[in-house]
Design a protein around this motif. Structure first.
Motif, short mmCIF file in Angstrom:
data_model
loop_
_atom_site.label_atom_id
_atom_site.label_comp_id
_atom_site.label_asym_id
_atom_site.label_seq_id
_atom_site.Cartn_x
_atom_site.Cartn_y
_atom_site.Cartn_z
N ASP A 1 0.84 -1.21 0.00
CA ASP A 1 0.00 0.00 0.00
C ASP A 1 0.86 1.24 0.00
OD1 ASP A 1 -2.32 -1.49 0.02
OD2 ASP A 1 -2.58 -1.38 2.20
N ARG A 2 1.93 1.24 0.81
CA ARG A 2 2.80 2.41 0.87
C ARG A 2 3.53 2.62 -0.45
NH1 ARG A 2 1.56 6.21 3.56
NH2 ARG A 2 3.74 6.94 3.61
N MET A 3 3.97 1.56 -1.08
CA MET A 3 4.62 1.68 -2.38
C MET A 3 3.66 2.25 -3.42
SD MET A 3 6.83 -1.86 -2.53
CE MET A 3 7.16 -1.64 -4.28
N HIS A 4 2.42 1.77 -3.38
CA HIS A 4 1.41 2.28 -4.32
C HIS A 4 1.20 3.78 -4.11
CE1 HIS A 4 -2.11 2.31 -6.89
NE2 HIS A 4 -2.81 2.92 -5.91
N HIS A 5 1.15 4.19 -2.86
CA HIS A 5 0.96 5.61 -2.56
C HIS A 5 2.13 6.44 -3.11
CE1 HIS A 5 0.19 9.33 -0.39
NE2 HIS A 5 1.41 9.23 0.17
N PHE A 6 3.35 5.94 -2.92
CA PHE A 6 4.52 6.66 -3.43
C PHE A 6 4.51 6.70 -4.95
CE2 PHE A 6 6.07 7.22 0.65
CZ PHE A 6 7.37 7.71 0.69
N ASN A 7 4.24 5.57 -5.58
CA ASN A 7 4.27 5.53 -7.04
C ASN A 7 3.25 6.49 -7.66
OD1 ASN A 7 6.39 3.76 -7.60
ND2 ASN A 7 5.10 1.94 -7.25
N GLU A 8 2.11 6.68 -7.00
CA GLU A 8 1.11 7.61 -7.52
C GLU A 8 1.62 9.05 -7.49
OE1 GLU A 8 -2.38 6.94 -5.14
OE2 GLU A 8 -3.36 5.80 -6.76
N ASN A 9 2.61 9.33 -6.65
CA ASN A 9 3.13 10.69 -6.51
C ASN A 9 4.51 10.88 -7.14
OD1 ASN A 9 1.20 12.30 -4.52
ND2 ASN A 9 1.31 10.16 -3.80
N LEU A 10 4.96 9.88 -7.89
CA LEU A 10 6.28 9.96 -8.51
C LEU A 10 6.16 9.99 -10.03
CD1 LEU A 10 8.27 7.39 -6.30
CD2 LEU A 10 8.52 9.88 -6.30
N GLU A 11 7.00 10.80 -10.65
CA GLU A 11 7.03 10.85 -12.11
C GLU A 11 8.31 10.22 -12.67
OE1 GLU A 11 6.59 14.89 -13.24
OE2 GLU A 11 4.53 15.08 -12.46
N ASP A 12 9.42 10.49 -11.99
CA ASP A 12 10.71 10.04 -12.53
C ASP A 12 11.18 8.72 -11.93
OD1 ASP A 12 10.85 12.38 -14.03
OD2 ASP A 12 11.80 13.47 -12.39
N ASP A 13 10.48 8.23 -10.95
CA ASP A 13 10.92 7.02 -10.26
C ASP A 13 9.75 6.04 -10.14
OD1 ASP A 13 13.51 8.26 -9.53
OD2 ASP A 13 12.27 9.48 -8.19
N GLU A 14 10.10 4.76 -10.12
CA GLU A 14 9.10 3.72 -9.90
C GLU A 14 9.62 2.72 -8.87
OE1 GLU A 14 6.47 0.34 -12.29
OE2 GLU A 14 8.23 1.28 -13.25
N LEU A 15 8.83 2.50 -7.83
CA LEU A 15 9.19 1.56 -6.79
C LEU A 15 8.72 0.17 -7.17
CD1 LEU A 15 9.38 4.34 -5.33
CD2 LEU A 15 8.57 3.18 -3.26
N ILE A 16 9.60 -0.83 -7.04
CA ILE A 16 9.22 -2.22 -7.25
C ILE A 16 9.70 -3.05 -6.06
CG2 ILE A 16 9.36 -2.00 -9.77
CD1 ILE A 16 11.99 -3.68 -9.58
N GLU A 17 8.94 -4.08 -5.70
CA GLU A 17 9.45 -5.01 -4.70
C GLU A 17 10.59 -5.81 -5.32
OE1 GLU A 17 7.02 -7.13 -1.66
OE2 GLU A 17 5.36 -6.46 -2.96
N SER A 18 11.68 -5.95 -4.56
CA SER A 18 12.87 -6.51 -5.19
C SER A 18 13.79 -7.13 -4.13
CB SER A 18 13.60 -5.40 -5.96
OG SER A 18 14.67 -5.91 -6.71
#
Length: 882
Positions: A223-240
């Motif tokens: 959920d937190r990653m989804h929230h961050f990704n919605e507010n990012l343009e130049d970066d994308e968070l992935i589980e890794s």
């Protein structure tokens, strides 16, 4: 193209710290349950269990019903474990201990589903110069670490970390710490976090570790990653996980720079460059256990296996595991609560007893199974594969105080050190023992040449006049001069001063040895001088002096009291109300280029540091100290010392450094090397001519303190509470042992050879029935082997190796053959390192890696092994099947 932010869920599991391992273990059991559930239910895709398998072993031992589910997650790549057994310190732990740590850790990891081949070191207090080649030889080509890297060494986070032999790993520096990603969970400052973790990166693949010390599983991570990704343009968070991170970096095919050397700077995090003297009692005992395991137990078990006593790898691993659990960075450093340090001391004591008992059992078993046993024979064991001319210190039990000693049919001299009359009658109240029960316990010095890696016999003949080299004794007090000398030195004590004349260079070293006592306002992590210090020079004025002039060994014994301030208050006021009793013995043997010193002391003062100063007057700007598999040259004065505060470093880059067993200073005409058994810290001192200061011990009373002179800011460890550690005030008896070599020049291989000659004792066993207490279980009978063994044995002779260092001799972990390891300690090529000769029939030999799972050369059957050339600091491991 967007940056890929690799979100790596993990925990950093301190085995112990201000809490004990038992207290932490309960939380571990429930924590791993949560990890299993989170991975099975898809709450998390991946999880990293801190790179150490000791906690896995503990968990599965208490939760065997979870093993199948745990292993399935590991096998499927969802749960990352290993390669370490424990997250080891690298600065004061021997190289072979690091290797055993990885060998045991990787084997356990494979048992539990598969080891993650990542050199993961999230919290160690600095990175050793030798780690790249250790990782490379263990099959590890990637490393992740936090502490030690400064921007003057390498500004970017992605680089190749190399050793001098050309070995390298691709490294990633998590310079913001393994806990930086907790911000993703706990606040919404999206862009600030991205800016922080991308600073100094050159790749579009960036690590974001989500975890912390004993941290729970973050069940809301998606959920937190989804929230961050919605507010990012130049970066994308992935589980890794880190393998994916490195794959991404490598796919970019960037030309990454390289770094060589140790990483021991405190720019981005505290490094605790004076922790090496905390809890000297731990350091001393750990050093003894490591030394015994590597240089005595493992070779002795290999000798025993060759003659029919089965090699017990699991038993040996039990002792190693006890030892390795004390090598985690907090445990090795001693920066713990008192109750935790007591647990560490208990484990060290257990490992000490087990390793010592292994030697006792095997030496007795072999001795009592020999073909031609005679009364009073002494079986002596050389556990190193080199011929040694030793001055053995033996204890013998005989009825007659007159005796002779023969070796290979020739009478050899001995020096009587001490003799006590004893009885083997049952003890009775107010009843004197019968005369026929009396015998003598004698300590003697015997010069003898021992054949390599095997055992030999000394014949002791009672009633025959031996070649006795009895010492003459002189007692003197106060200012009267006392002196001893041998082929290399004259050592004189006069007016409390110890002077040494080096006959090789024709140089007097005046005031060569003294002690320094200073205040210590630090904590279990770091030495720090008090605001108002009073540094004392302690010599041997008014000491009682006794000189013994033996033909084999000569010694001066100095005894008295050092008067020092009781505490920091007295230090400011100039009072000296604490008397520290001491006895210092300085000895040298006839043709030995070493000065051996033993100092016994009862500390009765608080908040102070005591150091031995070797006053060499050497013109140098650098020191050389030993490392896990080599040596390192360090500047006397760190180039960052002038402006570390302005640069925002976390602590002062003092000239205090770690060593394993020796440190050297030399110039064009002088060389002084100090070898120690357990002292792990040094500083080069002196304004013009330089000398060596070895820290004997520090006495402090808190786990962590804030706002130190050398370490400003919040307290290390627990930042919110003072935790008193009265045990760390070291109110106890302590023994310090060191050896000094003075000469014209320095050679690294010779220094390692001298250390082994000095520090590795010779196990022995006397075949007698007078004294039932020469070892712990001598009181009980022992069954000899069903088939007798040879009277003498020698397996392997590496006496003609040259310019390289023997590191270890042991059975291979699969128990099929013998493994012998050497390394080149110098930073230049060795083109011809000589040969090693197999003295028993062999099947074949070849070169393997440290993991013992890869053949690096063809198989050969010639019993003479040409060791060949060595690159700078290169390690070679030879496998021999007899």
């Amino acid at each position: 193209m967007k940056n890929t932010i690799h979100v790596i869920a993990h925990t950093h599991w301190d085995y112990e710290w201000y809490f004990t391992s038992n207290e932490s273990f309960i939380q571990l059991c429930y924590h791993v349950d949560e990890v299993i559930t989170a991975l099975e239910e898809g709450i998390l895709d991946y999880y990293m269990l801190d790179g150490q398998t000791s906690i896995v072993e503990d968990y599965l031992e208490a939760n065997p019903d979870k093993q199948a589910r745990f292993m399935k997650l590991v096998e499927n790549g969802k749960l990352k474990i290993g390669p370490w057994y424990t997250q080891s310190d690298q600065m004061i732990v021997r190289g072979e201990s690091l290797v055993r740590n990885l060998q045991i850790g990787m084997e356990l990891g494979n048992t539990f589903g598969g080891t993650d081949l990542l050199g993961y070191i999230p919290d160690a207090f600095g990175q050793s110069i030798d780690m790249p080649k250790i990782c490379h030889q263990m099959g590890i080509d990637k490393a992740v670490f936090w502490r030690g890297l400064s921007s003057d060494t390498m500004k970017q986070r992605e680089f190749f970390w190399e050793s001098e032999d050309g070995s390298r790993v691709m490294a990633y520096n998590i310079k913001d710490g393994y806990f930086v990603g907790v911000q993703l969970i706990e606040n919404d400052n999206v862009h600030a976090l991205m800016e922080q973790i991308k600073t100094d990166t050159v790749s579009s693949h960036v690590a974001l570790p989500i975890g912390g010390d004993q941290r729970y599983v973050d069940m809301n991570l998606k959920d937190r990653m989804h929230h961050f990704n919605e507010n990012l343009e130049d970066d994308e968070l992935i589980e890794s996980h880190y393998d994916k991170l490195f794959e991404g970096i490598m796919e970019e095919k960037s030309d990454l720079p390289s770094v060589q050397g140790e990483l021991l700077n405190a720019q981005v995090s505290k490094i605790h460059r004076s922790i090496y003297s905390t809890r000297y009692d731990h350091k001393y005992l750990n050093d003894k256990v490591e030394r015994r395991l590597i240089y005595q137990v493992e070779p002795l078990m290999a000798i025993a296996d060759h003659i029919g006593i089965p090699y017990k790898q699991d038993l040996l691993d039990k002792v190693w595991k006890l030892t390795l659990r004390n090598h985690a960075h907090d445990s090795a450093g001693g920066c713990n609560s008192d109750k935790t340090n007591r647990s560490i001391l208990q484990r060290l004591t257990e490992a000490d007893e087990l390793s010592y008992s292994l030697i006792d059992y095997l030496t007795r078993k072999i001795s009592e199974s020999r073909e031609n046993i005679k009364p009073n024979q002494m079986t002596v064991f050389n556990t190193l594969p080199v011929r040694k001319e030793k001055r053995l210190n033996l204890k013998v039990s005989l009825v007659n105080s007159d005796f002779a000693i023969y070796h290979k049919g020739e009478k050899i001299p001995y020096q009587l050190v001490n003799m006590t009359e004893c009885s083997n009658d049952p003890i009775r109240r107010d009843v004197k023992p019968a005369s026929e029960s009396l015998y003598h316990e004698m300590e003697i010095l015997v010069p003898v040449t021992l054949e390599p890696l095997g055992y030999d016999v000394l014949d002791i003949v009672e009633g025959e006049q031996g070649e006795i080299a009895s010492p003459e004794q002189n007692d003197m007090i106060g200012s009267e001069p006392v002196s001893i000398e041998n082929d290399y030195y004259k050592i004189m004590c006069e007016d409390g001063r110890v002077d040494v004349f080096d006959k090789v260079t024709d140089i007097w070293y005046r005031d060569f040895l003294f002690l320094e006592d200073s205040g210590d306002d630090g904590d279990n992590y770091d030495y720090s001088p008090p605001m108002h210090d009073n540094v004392l020079k302690l010599d041997f004025s008014n000491a009682n002096a006794q000189a013994e002039q033996g033909k084999i060994e000569r010694s001066i014994t100095l005894s008295g009291y050092f008067n020092v301030p009781l505490n920091l208050t007295e230090r400011v006021e100039g009072q000296f109300n604490s008397q520290i009793p001491y006895e210092c013995t300085i000895s040298t043997r006839t043709d030995d280029q070493s000065i051996n010193v033993r100092l016994d002391m009862e500390n009765k003062a608080f908040d102070h540091r005591m150091r031995l100063v070797v006053n060499g007057d050497v013109k140098t700007d650098e020191s050389i100290a030993d490392t896990p598999f080599g040596t390192i040259s360090r500047p006397v004065r760190d180039p960052n010392l002038e402006n570390w505060r302005e640069k925002g470093w976390k602590e002062e880059p003092s000239g205090i450094y770690p060593m394993l067993n020796f440190v050297n200073v030399h110039d064009s005409g002088k060389s002084i090397t100090a070898f120690s058994k357990g002292m792990k810290e040094y500083e080069i001192v002196g304004s013009d001519g330089k000398g060596i200061a070895l820290t004997l011990f520090r006495a402090v009373g808190y786990l962590g303190k804030p706002d130190l002179i050398r370490r400003p800011g919040v307290a290390s460890g627990n930042q919110f509470r003072y935790i008193e550690t009265p045990d760390s005030q070291m109110q106890q008896h302590m023994t310090f042992k060191w050896s000094l070599v003075v000469g014209r020049n320095f050679n690294a291989a010779d220094a390692f050879d001298h250390y082994q000659h000095y520090a590795v004792s010779v196990p022995y066993y006397q075949h007698q029935s007078l004294n039932a207490f020469t070892n712990t279980l001598k009181y009980f009978v022992m069954q000899p082997l069903s088939e007798t063994v040879p009277d003498t044995l020698s397996l392997l002779d590496a006496s003609h190796s040259k310019h390289i260092v023997l590191s270890s001799v042991k059975m291979a972990r699969d128990k099929t053959g013998l493994v012998v390891r050497f390394f080149n300690p110098a930073d230049k090529d060795v083109y011809d390192s000589g040969e090693m000769v197999c003295r028993q029939q062999i099947d074949y030999w070849h070169v393997i890696n440290m993991a013992e799972n890869e053949e690096l050369s063809s198989r050969y059957r010639d019993p003479t092994i040409q060791l060949g050339g060595f690159k700078p600091k290169e390690i070679k491991t030879v496998y021999i099947r007899f």
